[in-house]
Design a protein around this motif. Structure first.
Motif, mmCIF file in Angstrom:
data_model
loop_
_atom_site.group_PDB
_atom_site.id
_atom_site.type_symbol
_atom_site.label_atom_id
_atom_site.label_comp_id
_atom_site.label_asym_id
_atom_site.label_seq_id
_atom_site.Cartn_x
_atom_site.Cartn_y
_atom_site.Cartn_z
ATOM 1 N N THR A 11 0.792 -1.115 0.011
ATOM 2 C CA THR A 11 -0.077 -0.044 -0.208
ATOM 3 C C THR A 11 0.795 1.159 0.053
ATOM 4 O O THR A 11 0.381 2.326 -0.515
ATOM 5 N N THR A 36 0.663 4.311 -2.591
ATOM 6 C CA THR A 36 0.457 5.671 -2.121
ATOM 7 C C THR A 36 1.509 6.791 -2.650
ATOM 8 O O THR A 36 1.097 7.892 -2.892
ATOM 9 N N THR A 90 1.344 3.640 6.510
ATOM 10 C CA THR A 90 0.770 2.353 6.170
ATOM 11 C C THR A 90 1.405 1.153 6.777
ATOM 12 O O THR A 90 1.436 -0.214 6.618
ATOM 13 N N SER A 122 -3.853 3.997 7.379
ATOM 14 C CA SER A 122 -4.485 3.187 6.282
ATOM 15 C C SER A 122 -5.123 1.821 6.901
ATOM 16 O O SER A 122 -5.435 0.856 6.214
ATOM 17 N N GLY A 136 -8.990 4.937 4.186
ATOM 18 C CA GLY A 136 -8.719 4.489 2.968
ATOM 19 C C GLY A 136 -10.325 3.716 2.604
ATOM 20 O O GLY A 136 -11.410 4.292 2.778
ATOM 21 N N TYR A 189 -7.334 -1.163 -2.930
ATOM 22 C CA TYR A 189 -6.070 -0.520 -2.700
ATOM 23 C C TYR A 189 -5.785 0.789 -3.466
ATOM 24 O O TYR A 189 -5.232 1.641 -3.193
ATOM 25 N N THR A 211 -7.657 3.549 -1.653
ATOM 26 C CA THR A 211 -6.863 4.040 -0.557
ATOM 27 C C THR A 211 -5.753 4.638 -0.733
ATOM 28 O O THR A 211 -5.622 6.057 -0.207
ATOM 29 N N ALA A 212 -4.845 4.411 -1.800
ATOM 30 C CA ALA A 212 -3.672 5.304 -2.240
ATOM 31 C C ALA A 212 -4.240 6.815 -2.626
ATOM 32 O O ALA A 212 -3.677 7.689 -2.360
ATOM 33 N N MET A 253 -5.781 8.861 0.474
ATOM 34 C CA MET A 253 -4.777 9.207 1.474
ATOM 35 C C MET A 253 -4.024 10.411 0.918
ATOM 36 O O MET A 253 -3.503 11.197 1.468
#
Length: 362
Positions: free
Chosen positions: A13, A17, A74, A99, A128, A312, A315-316, A319
């Protein structure tokens, strides 16, 4: 000059990110425990500042930060490895984004609200796929039904892949207690204690209850709420198995020596930092979040479904947006913040749309 520090940059992750931050034009400091791996990542991404820090040496994590910085971390499982970064951000007066999807760690972050406010730090936990879309969908539903007193939120993923870090976090959560919002208070409740079905894009899907950030965060923006439930979509047999097994895990959780031994065995068996789904696999993944706003009698007053792609990737992207926005002074408050009270519902909605999440049907 304030900066963004990405701690855990070489993990699965973390790398996504880092890519998302650089794609936005940010200049993050990439940090991790393996200096050679961090330098290689920086080179792969076209050059970036780097730093070495390890959770086993909390001073090295603290040394990453100055007042006004933004720490994105992360490094998990957070129940085992998350506290040094959290403490470092508060001590430095830096903003914090993580995360995690681990309920007990989320609770810890919200319990540090007073300390964070005193330090002028904004703490954004579970920022995330776990659990921004649910907070957003619930906020949109509650905007349509401001008299609602209950919110029920379900997360569903089709063709999911999981990273080593996610599996390690799930294993670490197995014998931890859950929680829910009841009568306006967060109370203990077994993970998997409740089952229900949701209509997801025309198909009935089963969810089992889990702890999330919504239980703590939503009442800050929607004080009428008295009850919140969050559900994770699973195949019906798996949901039933978790529901029945939750009684056994609750018993284990009450025996500290047994719980500690099982936790240690799982930590040895389920390793993090073992990679995750590739870009092609992530491209095939579809996700939905459903939020229903209800009255005291259980009548649904409003329902919102959000649809997107891979957890995923989201989330990246979210964030990276949160870090850049916080760095630019865009946080609405200090303390332990939910997604809506951190940025406002409209700004959060716009960011989610840009990250590929839209209302369904459009």
């Amino acid at each position: 000059m304030p900066k963004i520090v990405l701690f855990g940059a070489t993990g699965y992750t973390g790398r996504l990110t880092a890519e998302a931050l650089i794609a936005r034009g940010a200049s993050p400091v990439l940090a991790g425990r393996n200096g050679a791996a961090v330098e290689k990542l920086a080179a792969d991404l076209g050059g970036a500042r780097t730093a070495v820090a390890d959770v086993t040496d909390p001073d090295s994590v603290r040394a990453l930060l100055d007042r006004g910085d933004v720490l994105v971390t992360t490094v998990g499982p957070f129940l085992r490895h998350g506290r040094p970064a959290l403490d470092a951000a508060i001590a430095a007066g830096a903003h914090y984004v993580d995360s995690t999807g681990e309920g007990p760690f989320i609770r810890t972050v919200f319990e540090l609200d007073d300390e964070a406010r005193a330090a002028g730090a904004g703490l954004l936990t579970a920022f995330g796929f776990d659990y921004v879309p649910g907070n957003l969908a619930a906020g949109l539903a509650l905007r349509e039904a401001p008299t609602a007193t209950r919110a029920e939120i379900g997360y569903f993923v089709q063709s999911p892949g999981t990273s080593g870090g996610t599996r390690a976090s799930m294993a670490g959560m197995l014998f931890e207690s859950g929680f829910a919002l009841r009568s306006g208070r967060v109370v203990a409740e077994r993970t998997g204690a409740r089952l229900r079905t949701f209509d997801v894009a025309g198909k009935s899907r089963t969810g089992t209850s889990i702890p999330g950030s919504e239980h703590f965060a939503l009442t800050r923006s929607y004080p009428n709420l008295r009850a919140v439930d969050v559900f994770l979509g699973l195949p019906p047999l798996a949901a039933q198995g978790l529901h029945l097994g939750s009684r056994l895990t609750a018993v284990v959780a009450q025996v500290p020596a047994l719980k500690r031994g099982l936790d240690e065995a799982l930590a040895r068996t389920v390793k993090g930092s073992t990679g995750g789904p590739d870009a092609d696999a992530r491209g095939r993944t579809r996700s939905w979040v459903v939020a229903e706003a209800r009255d005291d009698a259980g009548k649904t007053l409003a329902s919102v479904t959000l649809a997107g792609g891979d957890p995923y990737d989201f989330t990246a992207a979210i964030m990276a947006w949160a870090a850049e926005t916080a760095l630019g002074g865009g946080l609405l408050d200090a303390g332990s913040l939910g997604p809506v009270d951190a940025f406002g519902l409209d700004a959060l909605h716009t960011a989610a749309v840009r990250a590929g999440w839209n209302r369904h049907p459009a």
